[in-house]
Design a protein around this motif. Structure first.
Motif: not given
Length: 130
Positions: A43-48, A75-78, A80-85
């Motif tokens: 359920h990662a979400i991009k910063r944009k 987490i953001n693993l660089q 492109g999937s985005g940020y998530f807890i």
């Protein structure tokens, strides 16, 4: 300020108005970015998208994410999937958190190496940086 006649050029036709402007973004304290982040790598979400949802600019969003990481791993693993807890009930997310910690530890070591070089240069030039 004197009255300006029609068609007359004024100072602000040449320079920006020095009066302070209202900030484009609301104060950081008013937004808890953690309420916009999802749990679990699926359920990662991009910063944009976070910027769009909150109405904040990218720099402010980066700052908020930085502050959020002081409370809980974000987490953001660089990739492109985005940020998530990370969902610590999921083995894949636990592994991703381990990977993220190793990535950040590596960055810390690299930064420390760069700072040490700069300190050595200052010392060699007789400059006290403290």
């Amino acid at each position: 300020m004197a009255e300006q006649l029609p068609g007359q050029m004024g100072i602000f036709d040449y320079v920006d108005d020095p009066a302070p402007k209202e900030p484009d973004n609301p104060p950081k304290q008013t937004i808890d970015i953690l309420t916009f982040l999802n749990t679990g790598s699926k359920h990662a979400i991009k910063r944009k998208w976070l910027c769009y949802k909150t109405g904040l600019n990218d720099r402010t969003m980066r700052d908020l994410l930085h502050e959020a990481r002081k409370k809980i791993p974000v987490i953001n693993l660089q990739n492109g999937s985005g940020y998530f807890i990370p969902d610590m009930n999921q083995e894949n997310d636990r592994k991703m958190l381990v990977r993220w910690v190793r990535q950040e530890e590596s960055r810390i070591k690299e930064s420390q190496s760069i700072v040490e070089t700069a300190k050595k240069t200052l010392s060699n030039c007789g400059v006290d940086w403290r």
